[in-house]
Design a protein around this motif. Structure first.
Motif, PDB file in Angstrom:
ATOM      1  N   ALA A  41       0.913  -1.176  -0.072  1.00 58.67           N
ATOM      2  CA  ALA A  41       0.222   0.045   0.066  1.00 58.67           C
ATOM      3  C   ALA A  41       0.890   1.235  -0.018  1.00 58.67           C
ATOM      4  N   GLY A  42       0.858   2.151  -1.036  1.00 56.46           N
ATOM      5  CA  GLY A  42       1.748   3.160  -1.099  1.00 56.46           C
ATOM      6  C   GLY A  42       2.627   2.860  -2.493  1.00 56.46           C
ATOM      7  N   ASN A  53       6.422   0.354  -5.304  1.00 58.13           N
ATOM      8  CA  ASN A  53       6.552   0.320  -3.677  1.00 58.13           C
ATOM      9  C   ASN A  53       7.783   0.336  -3.370  1.00 58.13           C
ATOM     10  N   LEU A  77      -1.110  -1.161  -4.411  1.00 59.80           N
ATOM     11  CA  LEU A  77      -2.182  -0.208  -4.174  1.00 59.80           C
ATOM     12  C   LEU A  77      -1.559   1.121  -4.133  1.00 59.80           C
ATOM     13  N   ASP A  79      -2.639   3.986  -2.344  1.00 56.90           N
ATOM     14  CA  ASP A  79      -2.624   4.794  -1.136  1.00 56.90           C
ATOM     15  C   ASP A  79      -1.729   4.121  -0.098  1.00 56.90           C
ATOM     16  N   VAL A  81      -2.177   3.543   3.124  1.00 58.16           N
ATOM     17  CA  VAL A  81      -2.876   3.170   4.326  1.00 58.16           C
ATOM     18  C   VAL A  81      -3.497   1.913   4.362  1.00 58.16           C
ATOM     19  N   PRO A  83      -4.313  -1.662   3.766  1.00 61.78           N
ATOM     20  CA  PRO A  83      -4.581  -2.315   2.627  1.00 61.78           C
ATOM     21  C   PRO A  83      -5.916  -2.691   2.265  1.00 61.78           C
ATOM     22  N   ALA A  86      -7.051   1.093   1.029  1.00 66.87           N
ATOM     23  CA  ALA A  86      -6.373   1.175  -0.423  1.00 66.87           C
ATOM     24  C   ALA A  86      -6.870   0.709  -1.355  1.00 66.87           C
ATOM     25  N   ARG A  89     -10.326   2.003  -2.188  1.00 67.53           N
ATOM     26  CA  ARG A  89     -10.169   3.266  -2.926  1.00 67.53           C
ATOM     27  C   ARG A  89      -9.656   2.856  -4.199  1.00 67.53           C
TER      28      ARG A  89
END
Ligand code: ATP
Ligand code: DNN
Ligand code: MG
Length: 227
Positions: A41-42, A53, A77, A79, A81, A83, A86, A89
């Motif tokens: 995530a990110g 990532n 993903l 964002d 945040v 998972p 994320a 979203r």
């Protein structure tokens, strides 16, 4: 094929540093080692017009086997945040089959695979799936990274209990001294070491606070069997 699943007492505790150290150590006796960030995530620009990532990039740099992103990071993903949020979203449903398929392909090519989780043991990946489910589906021994800071004793014990309840072996634990201001760290280490010994989980590494994290310096301290 050697494999392990790296989890932590929380996010930001040093799982990526620990995973990279395991890869460097395993690479001494195993020519093909590869890291896997199963769910990331990110994402940041990868410098080649795409997105990646940062944990995946660090694991890749510590791996000796180069594989497509679909294998070492099957779920990316945007964002940074939890998972499950994320994924919602991004309009993505995280499910096990594609991740297990990617892992099997890695395991078929590699001598050792180190899978890094996301956050701690009970982090959700969807409304019905979590990191612990992923570790259980992979059937890998677990390495627990404890971010040494106030509050970690409770988190470490709860996590060790939950791993035990999952039926997976707790192969060992690592301390990562993430808080250079922590009071009485040795007393905390002493208690943790006795508790984890009682769980049959050896201390694999005591990672000092490092201004610039250096997985090579950690790798050389890992016990025989890991290097
Ligand atoms: N022993 C340490 N000394 C100093 N900084 C550390 C140490 N361990 C981790 N850090 C730093 O803390 C931050 C979080 O570490 P890291 O990215 O390894 O966490 P993580 O557990 O992998 O988190 P995530 O759940 O996002 O994967 C990073 O900036 C890392 O460099
Ligand atoms: C975005 C971050 N770096 C991690 N990959 C995900 C951390 C999820 C934590 C969820 C939680 O336990 O509250
Ligand atoms: Mg990480």
């Amino acid at each position: 094929m050697i494999g392990c699943f790296v989890t932590g007492t929380d996010t930001g505790v040093g799982k990526t540093l620990a995973s990279c150290a395991l890869l460097h150590a395993l690479a001494k006796h195993h020519p093909r080692v590869v890291g896997m960030k199963a769910v990331a995530a990110g994402a940041e620009p990868d410098g080649q017009g795409g997105w990646a990532n940062e944990d995946t990039l660090a694991l890749r740099a510590a791996s000796t086997l180069a594989v497509p992103a679909a294998l070492d990071n099957p779920v990316l993903l945007p964002d940074p945040v939890s998972p499950h949020i994320a994924a919602r979203r991004a309009g993505v449903q995280v499910t096990l089959p594609p991740i297990l398929d990617a892992y099997r392909q890695l395991a078929a090519q590699a001598d050792a695979v180190v899978v890094e989780g996301a956050g701690g043991w009970r982090v959700p990946l969807s409304e019905t799936l979590g990191i612990a489910d992923l570790a259980m589906a992979l059937q890998l021994p677990v390495v627990l990274v404890v971010g040494l800071k106030l509050g970690c004793l409770n988190h470490a014990l709860l996590t060790a209990e939950a791993i035990r309840a999952s039926g997976l072996p707790l192969a060992g634990w690592m301390a990562s001294r993430v808080d250079p201001q922590m009071l009485v760290p040795e007393e905390n280490m002493d208690w943790l070491r006795r508790q984890m010994d009682a769980w049959g989980a050896p201390l694999l590494a005591d990672i000092p606070w490092q201004a610039t994290p250096d997985p090579h310096s950690v790798a050389v301290t890992l016990p025989r069997g890991w290097q």
